[in-house]
Motif scaffolding. Sequence first.
Motif, PDB file in Angstrom:
ATOM      1  N   THR A 123       0.828  -1.196   0.000  1.00 31.70           N
ATOM      2  CA  THR A 123       0.000   0.000   0.000  1.00 31.70           C
ATOM      3  C   THR A 123       0.868   1.254   0.000  1.00 31.70           C
ATOM      4  O   THR A 123       0.563   2.231  -0.686  1.00 31.70           O
ATOM      5  CB  THR A 123      -0.937  -0.004   1.215  1.00 31.70           C
ATOM      6  OG1 THR A 123      -1.709  -1.215   1.211  1.00 31.70           O
ATOM      7  CG2 THR A 123      -1.882   1.181   1.190  1.00 31.70           C
ATOM      8  N   PRO A 199      -6.329  -0.743   3.618  1.00 32.97           N
ATOM      9  CA  PRO A 199      -7.382  -0.451   2.648  1.00 32.97           C
ATOM     10  C   PRO A 199      -7.004   0.698   1.711  1.00 32.97           C
ATOM     11  O   PRO A 199      -6.623   1.776   2.152  1.00 32.97           O
ATOM     12  CB  PRO A 199      -8.579  -0.068   3.532  1.00 32.97           C
ATOM     13  CG  PRO A 199      -8.322  -0.766   4.826  1.00 32.97           C
ATOM     14  CD  PRO A 199      -6.837  -0.739   5.016  1.00 32.97           C
ATOM     15  N   ASP A 200      -7.094   0.457   0.418  1.00 32.54           N
ATOM     16  CA  ASP A 200      -6.803   1.470  -0.591  1.00 32.54           C
ATOM     17  C   ASP A 200      -7.373   0.983  -1.921  1.00 32.54           C
ATOM     18  O   ASP A 200      -7.403  -0.225  -2.188  1.00 32.54           O
ATOM     19  CB  ASP A 200      -5.289   1.701  -0.705  1.00 32.54           C
ATOM     20  CG  ASP A 200      -4.939   3.048  -1.317  1.00 32.54           C
ATOM     21  OD1 ASP A 200      -5.827   3.925  -1.374  1.00 32.54           O
ATOM     22  OD2 ASP A 200      -3.783   3.228  -1.731  1.00 32.54           O
ATOM     23  N   LEU A 202     -10.251   0.543  -2.923  1.00 32.76           N
ATOM     24  CA  LEU A 202     -11.309  -0.454  -2.793  1.00 32.76           C
ATOM     25  C   LEU A 202     -12.435  -0.203  -3.789  1.00 32.76           C
ATOM     26  O   LEU A 202     -13.168  -1.144  -4.141  1.00 32.76           O
ATOM     27  CB  LEU A 202     -11.858  -0.455  -1.367  1.00 32.76           C
ATOM     28  CG  LEU A 202     -10.830  -0.750  -0.256  1.00 32.76           C
ATOM     29  CD1 LEU A 202     -11.545  -0.965   1.062  1.00 32.76           C
ATOM     30  CD2 LEU A 202      -9.962  -1.958  -0.611  1.00 32.76           C
ATOM     31  N   SER A 207     -13.376  -4.928  -2.930  1.00 37.99           N
ATOM     32  CA  SER A 207     -13.312  -5.371  -1.540  1.00 37.99           C
ATOM     33  C   SER A 207     -11.856  -5.437  -1.112  1.00 37.99           C
ATOM     34  O   SER A 207     -10.944  -5.503  -1.947  1.00 37.99           O
ATOM     35  CB  SER A 207     -13.957  -6.749  -1.364  1.00 37.99           C
ATOM     36  OG  SER A 207     -13.171  -7.755  -2.002  1.00 37.99           O
ATOM     37  N   MET A 208     -11.641  -5.452   0.215  1.00 32.29           N
ATOM     38  CA  MET A 208     -10.288  -5.596   0.741  1.00 32.29           C
ATOM     39  C   MET A 208      -9.719  -6.955   0.368  1.00 32.29           C
ATOM     40  O   MET A 208      -8.520  -7.093   0.090  1.00 32.29           O
ATOM     41  CB  MET A 208     -10.302  -5.413   2.262  1.00 32.29           C
ATOM     42  CG  MET A 208      -8.921  -5.452   2.908  1.00 32.29           C
ATOM     43  SD  MET A 208      -7.853  -4.119   2.328  1.00 32.29           S
ATOM     44  CE  MET A 208      -6.254  -4.659   2.945  1.00 32.29           C
ATOM     45  N   GLU A 209     -10.564  -7.971   0.351  1.00 33.77           N
ATOM     46  CA  GLU A 209     -10.103  -9.327   0.004  1.00 33.77           C
ATOM     47  C   GLU A 209      -9.571  -9.374  -1.424  1.00 33.77           C
ATOM     48  O   GLU A 209      -8.522  -9.976  -1.699  1.00 33.77           O
ATOM     49  CB  GLU A 209     -11.248 -10.324   0.186  1.00 33.77           C
ATOM     50  CG  GLU A 209     -11.661 -10.564   1.634  1.00 33.77           C
ATOM     51  CD  GLU A 209     -12.447  -9.414   2.231  1.00 33.77           C
ATOM     52  OE1 GLU A 209     -12.505  -9.316   3.485  1.00 33.77           O
ATOM     53  OE2 GLU A 209     -13.009  -8.593   1.455  1.00 33.77           O
ATOM     54  N   TYR A 211      -8.474  -6.791  -3.163  1.00 35.86           N
ATOM     55  CA  TYR A 211      -7.262  -5.970  -3.198  1.00 35.86           C
ATOM     56  C   TYR A 211      -6.059  -6.774  -2.711  1.00 35.86           C
ATOM     57  O   TYR A 211      -4.997  -6.802  -3.353  1.00 35.86           O
ATOM     58  CB  TYR A 211      -7.493  -4.743  -2.324  1.00 35.86           C
ATOM     59  CG  TYR A 211      -6.291  -3.858  -2.086  1.00 35.86           C
ATOM     60  CD1 TYR A 211      -5.679  -3.176  -3.124  1.00 35.86           C
ATOM     61  CD2 TYR A 211      -5.787  -3.672  -0.794  1.00 35.86           C
ATOM     62  CE1 TYR A 211      -4.592  -2.343  -2.893  1.00 35.86           C
ATOM     63  CE2 TYR A 211      -4.706  -2.839  -0.553  1.00 35.86           C
ATOM     64  CZ  TYR A 211      -4.109  -2.178  -1.603  1.00 35.86           C
ATOM     65  OH  TYR A 211      -3.030  -1.362  -1.371  1.00 35.86           O
TER      66      TYR A 211
END
Length: 478
Positions: A123, A199-200, A202, A207-209, A211
């Motif tokens: 990130t 988180p970035d 998104l 979704s975070m998953e 990403y």
Amino acid sequence: MTVPSWSGLSVVVAGLGLSGVSAARVLRSLGAEVTVVDGGDSPALRAKVAELGVAAQLGDGGTLPEGTELIVTSPGWPPNSPLFLAAAEAGVPVWGDVELAWHLRRPLPQTGEPAPWLAVTGTNGKTTTVQMLASILTAAGRRTAAVGNVGVSVLDAVLTGFGDDDVPYDVLAVELSSYQLHWAPSLRPHSAAVLNLAPDHLDWHGSMEAYAADKGRIYQGNRIACVYNLADPATEALVREADVEEGCRAVGFGLGAPGLSQFGVVDGLLVDRAFVPDRHKNAAELGSVEDVNPPAPHNITNALAAAALARAYGVDAKAVREGLRAFRPDAHRIAQVAVVDGVTYVDDSKATNTHAAAASLASYQPVVWIAGGLAKGATFDELVTGAAARLRGVVLMGADRALIRDALARHAPDVPVIEAAAGETGAVAMASVVSAAAGLARSGDTVLLAPACASMDMFTNYGERGDLFAAAVLQLGR
């Protein structure tokens, strides 16, 4: 998809940005039949098409041209774009510029194999780490460059080579975004690192998953080392899930004393306990934290990750020290601008998300924090909770300032908050912000521009934001 011949292949290039123009030019030179697709339509885009000498579908970014055999996309186009949905239904593969570059690599004369890639994602910290890695590799006498999402485009690097003699690079230090990794299914680096996960983007991934899964693609097929952050368990989880070549090792890095197969810090020294003879008993000194510029905690971890990749490639300890000493960070990355009336002003405009801002805030105390802009779907409770004890005051700006203001009200209600005037942009806005921050600061404090947000609501980009901050600070000094 393996391409037997580019000649006559019907390829669509999605997007006419820098990577799209580069891909279209390369594909045309290979003999492919190229059509550029872009949702925009303007004289500037038409001029680009004319210069490229390719077919174009402008103003319609969703219709798949008849006969398309391959799509090469610019990184910014999200997976749910109508063009890609149509491609999936028609069975047409979609590549990014990195995937295209991977297929076009040239063999090195001395080995007959293409130059290995040492790849970095995360990130935050990607650009700095890749540039540190390139500096270390250069100190070791390797023909190299920082490429990918930084510096030279990866396509140019694999096709044009090193210097004026067009000699292929020995090794490439490659920065890869989650966008690029999503569209690079064949990528198999020599070794790779995921620096951190927060988180970035998104809105792009959904979704975070998703990403995290795209970030984890960087470990697939690694030959020597999967480098992960000991302080971020999510990066180690990606290593555990990766399908790597037999013998590839998991190598951790962190700010503590290193355990087996780890890089760390002991008494101010950077230490390798992974790539040394009898690592159960021995370690190698790679340099000191003072060799890292600047020696902020998160930048030391960047240096350790770069060192781990370099050592995985076989670079000696002396070159690591020399490369780190020679490295100079880009602008707007925790850069000290000036000291005015005992107050230090620091430009970290590149801190465009909460994870980057948290690392920056952790480097200073007490802090007058300048924050705000476009939040990109982020929340700020965790950031504010972690930084609350360090804050002398906060100056807020930008479209999504209310999100940060509300988090401060919940978790740091006693911290003074000043909001810049709504509607102001550019130099006028930044002059007001810096003046307000100076009013909150005391001698010995740090005024820190670490916005935790994107800049485009008020400035052209984060670079302009940082430049205007520096200009306002210098004017304050006068």
